[in-house]
Structure formats: C-alpha cells, structure tokens
Design a protein around this motif. Structure first.
Motif, PDB file in Angstrom:
ATOM      1  N   LYS A  44       0.828  -1.208   0.000  1.00 42.85           N
ATOM      2  CA  LYS A  44       0.000   0.000   0.000  1.00 42.85           C
ATOM      3  C   LYS A  44       0.861   1.256   0.000  1.00 42.85           C
ATOM      4  O   LYS A  44       2.001   1.259   0.470  1.00 42.85           O
ATOM      5  N   ILE A  45       0.270   2.328  -0.532  1.00 44.75           N
ATOM      6  CA  ILE A  45       0.963   3.616  -0.580  1.00 44.75           C
ATOM      7  C   ILE A  45      -0.088   4.718  -0.588  1.00 44.75           C
ATOM      8  O   ILE A  45      -1.187   4.550  -1.117  1.00 44.75           O
ATOM      9  N   VAL A  46       0.248   5.840   0.047  1.00 45.06           N
ATOM     10  CA  VAL A  46      -0.653   6.986   0.100  1.00 45.06           C
ATOM     11  C   VAL A  46       0.096   8.232  -0.374  1.00 45.06           C
ATOM     12  O   VAL A  46       1.201   8.515   0.114  1.00 45.06           O
ATOM     13  N   PHE A  47      -0.514   8.956  -1.312  1.00 43.32           N
ATOM     14  CA  PHE A  47       0.029  10.196  -1.854  1.00 43.32           C
ATOM     15  C   PHE A  47      -0.823  11.374  -1.399  1.00 43.32           C
ATOM     16  O   PHE A  47      -2.020  11.225  -1.144  1.00 43.32           O
ATOM     17  N   LEU A  48      -0.209  12.555  -1.360  1.00 42.29           N
ATOM     18  CA  LEU A  48      -0.925  13.773  -0.967  1.00 42.29           C
ATOM     19  C   LEU A  48      -0.587  14.923  -1.899  1.00 42.29           C
ATOM     20  O   LEU A  48       0.575  15.182  -2.208  1.00 42.29           O
ATOM     21  N   PHE A  49      -1.634  15.604  -2.341  1.00 42.43           N
ATOM     22  CA  PHE A  49      -1.516  16.866  -3.084  1.00 42.43           C
ATOM     23  C   PHE A  49      -2.371  17.878  -2.344  1.00 42.43           C
ATOM     24  O   PHE A  49      -3.539  17.615  -2.071  1.00 42.43           O
ATOM     25  N   GLU A  50      -1.788  19.026  -2.001  1.00 42.39           N
ATOM     26  CA  GLU A  50      -2.553  20.006  -1.247  1.00 42.39           C
ATOM     27  C   GLU A  50      -2.468  21.393  -1.864  1.00 42.39           C
ATOM     28  O   GLU A  50      -1.553  21.699  -2.634  1.00 42.39           O
ATOM     29  N   SER A  51      -3.444  22.197  -1.522  1.00 43.95           N
ATOM     30  CA  SER A  51      -3.521  23.541  -2.083  1.00 43.95           C
ATOM     31  C   SER A  51      -2.281  24.352  -1.720  1.00 43.95           C
ATOM     32  O   SER A  51      -1.661  24.152  -0.678  1.00 43.95           O
ATOM     33  N   ASN A  52      -1.939  25.272  -2.617  1.00 41.62           N
ATOM     34  CA  ASN A  52      -0.791  26.152  -2.413  1.00 41.62           C
ATOM     35  C   ASN A  52      -1.034  27.462  -3.179  1.00 41.62           C
ATOM     36  O   ASN A  52      -2.113  27.658  -3.755  1.00 41.62           O
ATOM     37  N   GLU A  53      -0.058  28.320  -3.200  1.00 45.16           N
ATOM     38  CA  GLU A  53      -0.231  29.622  -3.847  1.00 45.16           C
ATOM     39  C   GLU A  53      -0.601  29.481  -5.320  1.00 45.16           C
ATOM     40  O   GLU A  53      -1.406  30.256  -5.845  1.00 45.16           O
ATOM     41  N   GLU A  54      -0.036  28.492  -5.989  1.00 47.15           N
ATOM     42  CA  GLU A  54      -0.313  28.305  -7.413  1.00 47.15           C
ATOM     43  C   GLU A  54      -1.728  27.771  -7.642  1.00 47.15           C
ATOM     44  O   GLU A  54      -2.437  28.249  -8.526  1.00 47.15           O
ATOM     45  N   THR A  55      -2.132  26.776  -6.858  1.00 43.83           N
ATOM     46  CA  THR A  55      -3.475  26.209  -7.069  1.00 43.83           C
ATOM     47  C   THR A  55      -4.557  27.229  -6.776  1.00 43.83           C
ATOM     48  O   THR A  55      -5.611  27.234  -7.418  1.00 43.83           O
ATOM     49  N   LEU A  56      -4.312  28.122  -5.815  1.00 45.07           N
ATOM     50  CA  LEU A  56      -5.323  29.105  -5.439  1.00 45.07           C
ATOM     51  C   LEU A  56      -5.603  30.113  -6.556  1.00 45.07           C
ATOM     52  O   LEU A  56      -6.658  30.744  -6.565  1.00 45.07           O
ATOM     53  N   LYS A  57      -4.698  30.216  -7.505  1.00 42.06           N
ATOM     54  CA  LYS A  57      -4.922  31.115  -8.641  1.00 42.06           C
ATOM     55  C   LYS A  57      -6.021  30.577  -9.557  1.00 42.06           C
ATOM     56  O   LYS A  57      -6.735  31.343 -10.198  1.00 42.06           O
ATOM     57  N   ASP A  58      -6.136  29.248  -9.623  1.00 46.24           N
ATOM     58  CA  ASP A  58      -7.112  28.617 -10.514  1.00 46.24           C
ATOM     59  C   ASP A  58      -8.301  28.023  -9.769  1.00 46.24           C
ATOM     60  O   ASP A  58      -9.365  27.803 -10.362  1.00 46.24           O
ATOM     61  N   TYR A  59      -8.094  27.764  -8.481  1.00 48.38           N
ATOM     62  CA  TYR A  59      -9.098  27.039  -7.702  1.00 48.38           C
ATOM     63  C   TYR A  59      -9.052  27.575  -6.270  1.00 48.38           C
ATOM     64  O   TYR A  59      -8.151  27.218  -5.506  1.00 48.38           O
ATOM     65  N   PRO A  60      -9.985  28.463  -5.901  1.00 48.69           N
ATOM     66  CA  PRO A  60      -9.855  29.249  -4.664  1.00 48.69           C
ATOM     67  C   PRO A  60     -10.296  28.537  -3.390  1.00 48.69           C
ATOM     68  O   PRO A  60     -11.058  29.081  -2.584  1.00 48.69           O
ATOM     69  N   PHE A  61      -9.830  27.317  -3.209  1.00 47.58           N
ATOM     70  CA  PHE A  61     -10.215  26.536  -2.036  1.00 47.58           C
ATOM     71  C   PHE A  61      -8.979  25.895  -1.403  1.00 47.58           C
ATOM     72  O   PHE A  61      -8.075  25.446  -2.108  1.00 47.58           O
TER      73      PHE A  61
END
Length: 290
Positions: free
Chosen positions: A90-107
C-alpha cells in the motif's frame, strides 16, 4: 518517481507525478494490463481528475463573482504528489492547495490518493479534505486506460464491455468538450457493449446511475479480464483514441459542463459540496485475471 506495491500475485506501479497508476500486472506471467501511454495516441495511463471532470464551458467557471480558468480534467494530474506512507502492498500520496493552485481554484484542500493491493484486488481511495472553514465545490474521477493487445488472431473488435446486470440506458453525447442533454438510446435490456474500431469516433460513451456497479473488459478469444467495481461513483464513461489498443473505464463523481451550463461553480451538474472542515471519500476497485 515510481513506486511499486504488490501482494505477491499482482503488482502496481504508481508515479508520484499526478499519483498516476502506470502499471498493473499479473506476476505469474508478467502480463501487463495498463496502456503503454504511447504519445502518438494518448500519452497518459490513468490520470486523476480533480477538481473538475471533463471540460468547462469556454474553459472557465465563476465563483463569488470571480472568473477562473481551468483546463480539462483539472489540475491534479499535472502536479507532483508527496508520499505520505509506503508499505509493501500500500501507498498513500498527498496533493494540497498552495499559492499556485489558489490562482485557478480558490479553495484550501488536501487530496489523498491511496493505493492498496489485497487478494489480487487493487483498491484506489480518493480522499478530499476541506481544510478551510468555508464551503468548497469539486468533482473527482478516474481515467484508467486498460490495454487491448491485438495479434494475428485477435482484433480490437474481439473485445467487449460487460456489465454485471442487463441495462436499458441512454448515453450523454458530447458537443466539443461539453455535454448535450439530448440523450441517445444505447442499451436495451443488454449487458454488453461490443467494441468496434469506430465505437468511439464521436468521443466517450457516458452513462449516469446505471443499475450495475461493476463493469468488465473482456476478449472473446482469450481469458484476459479486467473487472472494475465503481459502486461509489455516479457516472461511468468509456473512451478510446481510435486506432489505439486501449479502452478507458472512467467512473466519475462529476461531469463536464453541459452546453447550457450557467458557468457558476456551485450550479455545475454533478458538483460535490463540502462544508468547512468536512471530508469526502470514494473507493474504486480493480481486479485482473488471465
């Protein structure tokens, strides 16, 4: 970077870029079931669709009076995920909001992708956390491409899709990257979709709320089978790039914009709403045999 997990019977390889499943094979004969990502046809294997599925009307959406732009299937597939934990199976990955993502997706969000193998079954867990105190809106989906190898004796038309139950259903046709509400009758008390070279000439076949919760990709001339349990997803779509040796089985919670979409994110068909600090989870299961 690529990471492997196995139960000793099957093995999966997942790439940290996009947390994308790149390989799923039977170890007894080293038989690969995933598409080889040939860029001549389609250079991906199993992109993660988040925070939208499909295309937006005019490539834009509106939230709280502000217009944002976003490409097809969202941003997760083109970003690097962190590895949170990694064990043999098993393996778990994480992607989280940051300054770049907030430009396209404000959450503010955390997207966890968990892959685990047990008893030859690959489970893929999609987990979304709203890390803000405000509501957030998103869609999520899978896009795995399974290979349909041909030979002197096997043609693409020897493959077919089989639901677990007979279905009477219409499909949603695409108009460009958007969806028409003028559904087309497609299945009439049948559980099979016979595949031909031109089955996907008009793009994907999209269905909503079918009776079946499982779909299998089979071949008439051998015992090769892929079976997917998509019971936690509202939509199922199938797609192929004409001439390529693969078929995508795509379970979605969300859908591309309809041609009459208002453009307002909170009014988008299939959109999921998470309240502040709320969490969401959906699991997809895939089995292979030969």
């Amino acid at each position: 970077m690529e990471y492997r997990i196995t139960d000793g019977i099957v093995e999966a390889i997942i790439e940290s870029h996009g947390a994308e499943l790149k390989s799923f094979k039977l170890l007894k004969n080293n038989e690969e079931f995933m598409w080889k990502a040939d860029p001549k046809f389609w250079g991906r294997t199993s992109p993660v669709l988040f925070p939208i599925v499909g295309g937006l009307k005019d490539g834009k959406y509106i939230y709280h009076g502000i217009t944002y732009e976003m490409g097809q299937h969202g941003i997760a597939r083109d970003n690097e995920f962190k590895v949170i934990s990694h064990e043999k199976n098993k393996i778990v990955f994480l992607f989280e909001s940051n300054e770049e993502t907030l430009k396209d997706y404000p959450f503010g969000f955390k997207l966890y992708m968990g892959y685990s193998i047990e008893n030859s079954c690959l489970s893929i867990e999609y987990r979304v956390e709203n890390i803000s105190h405000e509501e957030m809106y998103f869609s999520i989906g899978a896009h795995p491409a399974f290979s349909t190898p041909t030979s002197e004796n096997i043609e693409f038309s020897d493959y077919y899709l089989e639901f677990e139950k007979n279905e009477t259903a219409s499909r949603f046709p695409l108009e460009g990257k958007n969806i028409s509400r003028n559904t087309i009758k497609f299945l009439e008390n049948s559980k099979k979709i016979e595949l031909e070279e031109d089955t996907f000439k008009d793009d994907a076949l999209i269905f909503k709320n079918l009776n079946s919760k499982k779909i299998s990709l089979k071949c008439k001339k051998n015992t090769r089978v892929v079976t997917m349990d998509y019971s936690e997803f509202e939509y199922i779509a199938f797609w192929n790039k004409v001439g390529a040796e693969f078929v995508c089985l795509e379970p979605w919670n969300g859908i591309a914009d309809f041609v009459d979409a208002s453009g307002r994110l909170e009014e988008k068909d299939g959109i999921i709403k998470l309240e502040g600090q709320e969490k969401y989870k959906a699991i997809l299961k895939i089995e292979i045999q030969s």
